[in-house]
Write an enzyme that holds these catalytic residues in place. Structure first.
Site, PDB file in Angstrom:
ATOM      1  N   ASP A  11       0.856  -1.098   0.106  1.00  0.00           N
ATOM      2  CA  ASP A  11       0.021   0.002   0.048  1.00  0.00           C
ATOM      3  C   ASP A  11       0.996   1.270  -0.035  1.00  0.00           C
ATOM      4  OD1 ASP A  11      -2.529   1.637   0.529  1.00  0.00           O
ATOM      5  OD2 ASP A  11      -1.601   1.812   2.505  1.00  0.00           O
ATOM      6  N   ASP A  13      -0.123   5.227   1.138  1.00  0.00           N
ATOM      7  CA  ASP A  13      -0.167   6.107   2.253  1.00  0.00           C
ATOM      8  C   ASP A  13      -0.459   5.341   3.468  1.00  0.00           C
ATOM      9  OD1 ASP A  13      -0.693   8.572   0.776  1.00  0.00           O
ATOM     10  OD2 ASP A  13      -2.066   7.286  -0.179  1.00  0.00           O
TER      11      ASP A  13
END
EC number: 3.1.3.-
Length: 178
Positions: A11, A13
């Site tokens: 991922d 953020d």
């Protein structure tokens, strides 16, 4: 029993940099060891970014800026959902669409995939593909554990890591990468 890993999905953020908010390209900062962790993993497996970025659908930023930024961090490819959650797409996490797209494109068996993320939606998407699930406590990781735990009901997280480096070290030890 040793399982071979074919790919690691990271991922953006809160996992490789930033915090629990979305920062657009140009304002996004990697964590100190993230580039080194990505480069290390790439010696053994394919490493992909998979990220929800609804700001694209609002016209606030363009997809190419995210793609170029993430490829510049060393990813083998980028899988990005540009939709707002109200659009009802199949690619936005917690749906597994981005993971399935990568599996199709690269002929991967997602049972041999590892997902590292900081949000419940990362873990749910990973569970839907039977990928290994690693939750990092950076970004929204702590709120995932303490405020969104009900969304993880019935989902086993394989490892909870302080940060990406600890997650990579766990993978290295468990799957004998060296």
């Amino acid at each position: 029993m040793k399982m071979d890993i074919q790919a690691v999905f990271l991922d953006r953020d809160g996992t490789i940099g930033g915090d629990d908010k979305v920062h657009y390209p140009g304002d996004f900062k990697l964590y100190a060891n993230s580039k080194m962790d990505i480069d290390y993993l790439k010696k053994f497996v394919q490493v992909f970014s998979f990220t929800n970025q609804p700001g694209i659908s609002f016209g606030e930023v363009n997809k190419e800026d995210f793609y170029n930024e993430l490829m510049g961090f060393g990813f083998d490819d980028v899988f990005l959902c540009p939709h707002h959650y109200k659009e009802g797409c199949n690619c936005r996490k917690p749906h597994p669409g981005m993971l399935k797209d990568a599996a199709y494109k690269y002929q991967l068996n997602l049972n041999h995939g590892v997902v590292i993320g900081d949000r419940w939606s990362d873990m749910v998407a990973a569970s839907k593909t039977n990928s290994v699930r690693i939750l990092v406590k950076t970004g929204a990781g702590m709120s995932t554990l303490h405020e969104h735990f009900e969304k993880l009901k019935g989902i086993e997280i394989d490892f909870v890591a302080e940060n990406l480096t600890e997650a990579v070290n766990w993978i290295r030890g468990r799957y004998h990468l060296s």
